[in-house]
Design a protein around this motif. Sequence first.
Motif, PDB file in Angstrom:
ATOM      1  N   SER A  88       0.778  -1.031   0.170  1.00 40.66           N
ATOM      2  CA  SER A  88      -0.003  -0.075  -0.618  1.00 40.66           C
ATOM      3  C   SER A  88       0.871   1.161  -0.102  1.00 40.66           C
ATOM      4  O   SER A  88       2.242   1.176   0.678  1.00 40.66           O
ATOM      5  CB  SER A  88      -1.095  -0.310   1.065  1.00 40.66           C
ATOM      6  OG  SER A  88      -0.130  -0.040   2.546  1.00 40.66           O
ATOM      7  N   ASN A  89       0.316   2.350  -0.268  1.00 41.89           N
ATOM      8  CA  ASN A  89       0.899   3.475  -0.293  1.00 41.89           C
ATOM      9  C   ASN A  89       1.801   3.988   1.237  1.00 41.89           C
ATOM     10  O   ASN A  89       2.693   4.429   1.474  1.00 41.89           O
ATOM     11  CB  ASN A  89      -0.123   4.970  -0.249  1.00 41.89           C
ATOM     12  CG  ASN A  89      -0.719   4.798  -1.573  1.00 41.89           C
ATOM     13  OD1 ASN A  89       0.127   3.467  -2.556  1.00 41.89           O
ATOM     14  ND2 ASN A  89      -1.312   5.680  -2.191  1.00 41.89           N
ATOM     15  N   LYS A  90       0.910   3.144   2.537  1.00 47.54           N
ATOM     16  CA  LYS A  90       1.668   4.123   3.417  1.00 47.54           C
ATOM     17  C   LYS A  90       3.041   2.776   3.778  1.00 47.54           C
ATOM     18  O   LYS A  90       4.141   3.601   4.983  1.00 47.54           O
ATOM     19  CB  LYS A  90       0.228   3.582   4.326  1.00 47.54           C
ATOM     20  CG  LYS A  90       0.959   3.926   5.817  1.00 47.54           C
ATOM     21  CD  LYS A  90      -0.070   3.694   6.723  1.00 47.54           C
ATOM     22  CE  LYS A  90       0.318   3.606   8.171  1.00 47.54           C
ATOM     23  NZ  LYS A  90      -1.042   3.552   9.467  1.00 47.54           N
ATOM     24  N   SER A 141       5.711   3.649   1.579  1.00 45.43           N
ATOM     25  CA  SER A 141       5.664   5.565   2.210  1.00 45.43           C
ATOM     26  C   SER A 141       7.111   5.617   3.562  1.00 45.43           C
ATOM     27  O   SER A 141       8.208   5.982   3.914  1.00 45.43           O
ATOM     28  CB  SER A 141       5.060   6.277   3.278  1.00 45.43           C
ATOM     29  OG  SER A 141       5.132   7.193   3.420  1.00 45.43           O
ATOM     30  N   ALA A 142       6.675   4.386   4.207  1.00 37.69           N
ATOM     31  CA  ALA A 142       7.401   3.853   5.422  1.00 37.69           C
ATOM     32  C   ALA A 142       9.071   3.185   5.134  1.00 37.69           C
ATOM     33  O   ALA A 142       9.800   3.075   6.131  1.00 37.69           O
ATOM     34  CB  ALA A 142       6.865   2.702   6.536  1.00 37.69           C
ATOM     35  N   SER A 179       7.027  10.304   2.269  1.00 35.25           N
ATOM     36  CA  SER A 179       5.822  10.994   2.840  1.00 35.25           C
ATOM     37  C   SER A 179       4.708  10.624   1.824  1.00 35.25           C
ATOM     38  O   SER A 179       5.231  10.009   0.748  1.00 35.25           O
ATOM     39  CB  SER A 179       5.350  12.710   2.822  1.00 35.25           C
ATOM     40  OG  SER A 179       4.877  13.512   1.656  1.00 35.25           O
ATOM     41  N   VAL A 180       3.482   9.956   2.242  1.00 33.69           N
ATOM     42  CA  VAL A 180       2.593   8.851   1.587  1.00 33.69           C
ATOM     43  C   VAL A 180       1.965  10.287   0.475  1.00 33.69           C
ATOM     44  O   VAL A 180       1.840   9.434  -0.983  1.00 33.69           O
ATOM     45  CB  VAL A 180       1.325   8.850   2.288  1.00 33.69           C
ATOM     46  CG1 VAL A 180       0.261   8.575   1.531  1.00 33.69           C
ATOM     47  CG2 VAL A 180       1.096   8.492   3.670  1.00 33.69           C
ATOM     48  N   ASN A 181       1.688  11.915   0.720  1.00 33.80           N
ATOM     49  CA  ASN A 181       1.825  12.723  -0.116  1.00 33.80           C
ATOM     50  C   ASN A 181       2.528  12.228  -1.772  1.00 33.80           C
ATOM     51  O   ASN A 181       2.739  12.710  -2.843  1.00 33.80           O
ATOM     52  CB  ASN A 181       1.599  13.696   0.045  1.00 33.80           C
ATOM     53  CG  ASN A 181      -0.163  14.308   0.698  1.00 33.80           C
ATOM     54  OD1 ASN A 181      -0.760  13.497   0.833  1.00 33.80           O
ATOM     55  ND2 ASN A 181       0.225  15.120   1.700  1.00 33.80           N
ATOM     56  N   LYS A 202       2.217   9.780  -3.554  1.00 34.09           N
ATOM     57  CA  LYS A 202       0.729   9.570  -4.702  1.00 34.09           C
ATOM     58  C   LYS A 202       1.681  10.704  -5.730  1.00 34.09           C
ATOM     59  O   LYS A 202       0.313   9.815  -7.091  1.00 34.09           O
ATOM     60  CB  LYS A 202       0.194  10.434  -4.163  1.00 34.09           C
ATOM     61  CG  LYS A 202      -0.744   9.608  -2.834  1.00 34.09           C
ATOM     62  CD  LYS A 202      -1.845  10.240  -2.304  1.00 34.09           C
ATOM     63  CE  LYS A 202      -2.640   9.345  -1.073  1.00 34.09           C
ATOM     64  NZ  LYS A 202      -3.977   9.626  -0.438  1.00 34.09           N
TER      65      LYS A 202
END
Length: 440
Positions: free
Chosen positions: A396-398, A401-402, A407-409, A412
């Motif tokens: 997933s995006n999260k 990101s980690a 960042s998640v943005n 995206k």
Amino acid sequence: MKFRLSLLLCFLYLSFFGQEKVFYFKDANKEYSSKTIGSANFKEVVDDIVLESKTDAVFWFKIPKSLDDDDYVFQIKSIDTKGSKGFQGNKVLEKLPYQRYNVFQFTRDEDTFIKTASNSKAYYPITLNKSDIFNFNEKKIITYNSFYYGFSFLVILYCFVYYFYFKDYAFLYYSVFLASITLGFLIIDGTLNLFGVSKKITNFLIITNYIALAFFASKFINSFLFLESIYPKLKKYTYTVGVLIILSGLIYFITDSHLYLLILNVLVFSLLLIYWLTSVLLFKRNIYTKILVLAFALLLFSAIDSFVLTNFGFRIFKSNPLLMKIGGIVQIIVLWFAVIYREKILRKENAFMKKEIISFSDSINLNDEKLKNENTLEDLSHREREIFNLIIQGKSNKLISAELNISVNTVKFHIKNIYEKLNIKSRKEALNIDLNIAKF
């Protein structure tokens, strides 16, 4: 002494067998009555049948008197008779009720005369038996008929089930075709007479059944042998015959003219013969075509013999309902296995073709996808390739990101650019891209 004994035995033999003889007379001018018929010049009935082409004559049957005290039964095994009456001296014989055909019971203390006529050909198969033998034979015939009709109904039911299961119209057409044959046997067996069905309704059923027989037999053979793809022009000619069948049936029902019944018979069995000959041309094509040709032949030609040739006053095979039922049983059993075998072969062929098409399609899609991605993955930046690899791993995006410590943005934003460069619209579409191609 031996000579006298031989003469005595010969006399007893002739006397015994002479008692069972039946004689007939053709009253062409309808000039005889029950009081004068005894003076007519009768001829012996040969092979228990009187057969002539269409005639308006009245036929008389004579059963000579005998010293036998038993009751006898005389039966005319035809549904086409009209005005049948029995006479014995000054006594009028009543027909036995609830019988399949015209039946008269009497003792033989006097000569007995049976008068009859027909709406069509002069076709009079007869039997003369003692009462107990007649009753026993009728029970046997009804038992045989019940077995045939029960077996036919079972196959018809199975065909309907197989049609809904396999969605193969050959099963549907065969079931209705078999139902039409079975109804035809019910009519000529005189079964409808047991239930008091009127002559007008019987005629209507005969016409309707002829049309149904021609239509569903042609549909079954077309579907069974794929004739529309092999002989596409055949449909045009058979449709023309079909229209003529319907017209002749309607005219016969309105006018009750034997001529149109004869035309109807000839057209129906000509159509069936055309389809049989077409299947003969395809005999070497496959095994189930061979089965169709052989299984259909016995019933077809015995039916032509009974329903067409007899209209012209002769027979070739001396067919009767029993012989046609034997042909019907053979056809039901053999064609049933042929239809099942055909379905098995087609399903195997379809499965192989489907597998080949899918394999070919996958090969094309794979090559297109490789070409597409080889051209477009090079346009991605290092970070975009990292994110893309994580996307096709299902993260997933999260999680992305980690793992990348962004960042998640930002994730995206990169994903948006990836979609534009790879010409894809969603994460689901991205997941369909081969992982081995995507990795760098």
